[in-house]
Design a protein around this motif. Structure first.
Motif, PDB file in Angstrom:
ATOM      1  N   VAL A 290     -23.961 -27.979  35.555  1.00 19.26           N
ATOM      2  CA  VAL A 290     -22.680 -28.450  35.035  1.00 19.26           C
ATOM      3  C   VAL A 290     -21.587 -27.618  35.688  1.00 19.26           C
ATOM      4  O   VAL A 290     -21.442 -26.428  35.398  1.00 19.26           O
ATOM      5  CB  VAL A 290     -22.614 -28.318  33.501  1.00 19.26           C
ATOM      6  N   SER A 291     -20.827 -28.249  36.574  1.00 13.86           N
ATOM      7  CA  SER A 291     -19.782 -27.532  37.313  1.00 13.86           C
ATOM      8  C   SER A 291     -18.385 -28.018  36.968  1.00 13.86           C
ATOM      9  O   SER A 291     -17.407 -27.489  37.482  1.00 13.86           O
ATOM     10  CB  SER A 291     -20.020 -27.668  38.822  1.00 13.86           C
ATOM     11  N   ARG A 292     -18.310 -29.042  36.107  1.00 17.06           N
ATOM     12  CA  ARG A 292     -17.015 -29.535  35.644  1.00 17.06           C
ATOM     13  C   ARG A 292     -17.067 -29.763  34.138  1.00 17.06           C
ATOM     14  O   ARG A 292     -18.140 -29.987  33.577  1.00 17.06           O
ATOM     15  CB  ARG A 292     -16.650 -30.852  36.341  1.00 17.06           C
ATOM     16  N   SER A 293     -15.925 -29.712  33.488  1.00 18.97           N
ATOM     17  CA  SER A 293     -15.881 -29.943  32.048  1.00 18.97           C
ATOM     18  C   SER A 293     -16.338 -31.358  31.712  1.00 18.97           C
ATOM     19  O   SER A 293     -16.183 -32.287  32.515  1.00 18.97           O
ATOM     20  CB  SER A 293     -14.468 -29.716  31.516  1.00 18.97           C
ATOM     21  N   ILE A 294     -16.906 -31.507  30.515  1.00 18.98           N
ATOM     22  CA  ILE A 294     -17.344 -32.813  30.014  1.00 18.98           C
ATOM     23  C   ILE A 294     -16.496 -33.126  28.793  1.00 18.98           C
ATOM     24  O   ILE A 294     -16.519 -32.386  27.801  1.00 18.98           O
ATOM     25  CB  ILE A 294     -18.835 -32.801  29.657  1.00 18.98           C
ATOM     26  N   THR A 295     -15.753 -34.214  28.866  1.00 23.83           N
ATOM     27  CA  THR A 295     -14.770 -34.513  27.818  1.00 23.83           C
ATOM     28  C   THR A 295     -15.138 -35.712  26.955  1.00 23.83           C
ATOM     29  O   THR A 295     -14.440 -36.007  25.995  1.00 23.83           O
ATOM     30  CB  THR A 295     -13.385 -34.768  28.455  1.00 23.83           C
ATOM     31  N   GLU A 296     -16.230 -36.417  27.294  1.00 19.84           N
ATOM     32  CA  GLU A 296     -16.651 -37.562  26.509  1.00 19.84           C
ATOM     33  C   GLU A 296     -18.097 -37.388  26.059  1.00 19.84           C
ATOM     34  O   GLU A 296     -18.951 -36.998  26.863  1.00 19.84           O
ATOM     35  CB  GLU A 296     -16.524 -38.853  27.325  1.00 19.84           C
ATOM     36  N   PRO A 297     -18.405 -37.678  24.781  1.00 22.12           N
ATOM     37  CA  PRO A 297     -19.792 -37.580  24.314  1.00 22.12           C
ATOM     38  C   PRO A 297     -20.704 -38.498  25.125  1.00 22.12           C
ATOM     39  O   PRO A 297     -20.281 -39.522  25.659  1.00 22.12           O
ATOM     40  CB  PRO A 297     -19.701 -38.033  22.853  1.00 22.12           C
ATOM     41  N   GLY A 298     -21.980 -38.123  25.197  1.00 23.86           N
ATOM     42  CA  GLY A 298     -22.947 -38.938  25.931  1.00 23.86           C
ATOM     43  C   GLY A 298     -24.019 -38.080  26.549  1.00 23.86           C
ATOM     44  O   GLY A 298     -24.099 -36.873  26.297  1.00 23.86           O
ATOM     45  N   THR A 299     -24.860 -38.699  27.378  1.00 23.44           N
ATOM     46  CA  THR A 299     -25.962 -38.014  28.039  1.00 23.44           C
ATOM     47  C   THR A 299     -25.645 -37.852  29.514  1.00 23.44           C
ATOM     48  O   THR A 299     -25.254 -38.808  30.186  1.00 23.44           O
ATOM     49  CB  THR A 299     -27.270 -38.803  27.857  1.00 23.44           C
ATOM     50  N   TYR A 300     -25.847 -36.634  30.031  1.00 20.63           N
ATOM     51  CA  TYR A 300     -25.511 -36.301  31.410  1.00 20.63           C
ATOM     52  C   TYR A 300     -26.704 -35.612  32.077  1.00 20.63           C
ATOM     53  O   TYR A 300     -27.472 -34.901  31.425  1.00 20.63           O
ATOM     54  CB  TYR A 300     -24.300 -35.374  31.467  1.00 20.63           C
ATOM     55  N   GLY A 301     -26.842 -35.814  33.389  1.00 24.43           N
ATOM     56  CA  GLY A 301     -27.906 -35.148  34.127  1.00 24.43           C
ATOM     57  C   GLY A 301     -27.582 -35.095  35.601  1.00 24.43           C
ATOM     58  O   GLY A 301     -26.806 -35.912  36.115  1.00 24.43           O
ATOM     59  N   SER A 302     -28.195 -34.130  36.310  1.00 24.78           N
ATOM     60  CA  SER A 302     -27.932 -34.029  37.742  1.00 24.78           C
ATOM     61  C   SER A 302     -29.153 -33.611  38.538  1.00 24.78           C
ATOM     62  O   SER A 302     -29.116 -33.636  39.757  1.00 24.78           O
ATOM     63  CB  SER A 302     -26.809 -33.013  38.004  1.00 24.78           C
TER      64      SER A 302
END
Length: 342
Positions: A290-302
């Motif tokens: 995670v290299s940037r802010s996350i402003t919306e709820p949800g599922t993230y992956g990289s």
């Protein structure tokens, strides 16, 4: 502990299908549980195991009841019910109040009679322990630290000075709470350390796994909210804030001054860069960066999934040309009078 199915049904608010006086004395998996063990079914993919189970009783949902050949306890959430039932069979040895002769307790510390201090425990000046707190062998509680009632500190935990811990919080072995954050200024020839003058504030009902480290704040406190779960070997850097009821799996690393919201779930080995904001109710898949802010709820992956070696190597080689390909696409679209986004 041996309990009747009637007792479990009452304690778990379950609908019992089977003899009330039948007993279970342990826990087991749906595929291996024996006649004296309680098990559960939370995932329909394991229904084949249910149909052949030899368990003494099964916690399950109403729709799975007809497939169960043994006594059943029908509940809305089988896994949650199993979590509650597990405490009836906890194998952790009981702890008695008292101070072991080898413990070292500063005269200025507040230690109620209901507290248990194990061998070689050190309680420094001005420490305040709440009623029923348990501090096990070789753990050290630094000066001015306050621990709320019914806390449990397992062996070989180190808690530095000026830490505040809420009630009913558990800290497992080899955790270090309140060590200095990673603060240094380059002076032209080497590094000058920045004194870490903040503390650590941990809320109520928190679980901190073995080998986890939570650094003290550089100026303001590092903060762990109520009901947070931290797995083993997590690194929480200085001035990080973790919101209430978030859960972090093993080997997560959070760089300094990042803020994680409430009810977040962060998978194993996730790396979070410094000075970021992650909003409430975010799920991050394991091994993501995670290299940037996350402003919306949800599922993230990289993270990239595992692949055959030859195909993985070809794709890695192609990654090196992505920037060049992007530039070519922009030039082509510009030549055609179009536009392209980065």
């Amino acid at each position: 502990m041996t309990v009747t199915l009637e007792f479990l049904a009452r304690e778990l608010d379950a609908e019992l299908h089977g003899p009330a006086d039948a007993e279970v004395s342990g826990l087991g998996t749906i595929g291996a549980a024996g006649p004296q063990q309680l098990t559960f079914l939370a995932n329909s993919r394991y229904r084949a195991f249910l149909e052949n189970t030899s368990a003494g009783a099964v916690l399950l949902s109403a729709e799975q009841r007809e497939h169960c050949p043994v006594p059943a306890l029908v509940v809305k959430d089988p896994y949650l019910a199993f979590a509650k039932a597990s405490h009836f069979f906890d194998t952790a040895p009981p702890v008695s109040a008292g101070i072991h002769p080898s413990a070292v307790v500063d005269p200025s510390a507040t230690v109620p009679e209901s507290v248990s201090l194990g061998p070689n425990v050190v309680i420094d000046a001005g420490v305040e322990l709440g009623e029923g707190t348990v501090v096990m062998a070789n753990s050290v509680i630094g000066a001015g630290t306050r621990i709320g009632g019914q806390g449990r500190i397992w062996p070989n935990v180190t808690i530095y000075h000026g830490v505040t811990i809420g009630p009913r919080t558990t800290i497992h072995s080899h955790a270090v709470i309140g060590a200095d954050g990673f603060g240094f200024a380059f002076n032209g020839a080497g590094w000058t350390k920045v004194a870490q003058v903040g503390g650590v504030r941990i809320g109520a009902d928190v679980e901190i796994g073995a080998g986890t480290t939570i650094d003290r704040g550089a100026i303001e406190d590092t903060v762990i909210g109520n009901g947070v779960i931290l797995d083993n070997q997590i690194q929480v850097a200085h001035n990080v804030v973790i919101g209430d009821h978030s859960a972090l799996a093993g080997k997560v690393g959070i760089a300094g001054s990042s803020r994680i919201g409430s009810y977040c779930m962060i998978g194993g080995a996730v790396g979070i860069s410094g000075h970021l904001e992650i909003c409430d109710q975010v799920q991050i898949l394991g091994m993501s960066l995670v290299s940037r802010s996350i402003t919306e709820p949800g599922t993230y992956g990289s993270a990239l999934p595992v692949d055959k070696q030859d195909r993985y190597r070809r794709n890695v080689a192609r990654f090196r040309h992505l920037d060049e390909l992007s530039r070519r696409v922009r030039r082509l679209e510009k030549a055609r009078g179009g536009s392209s986004e980065d």
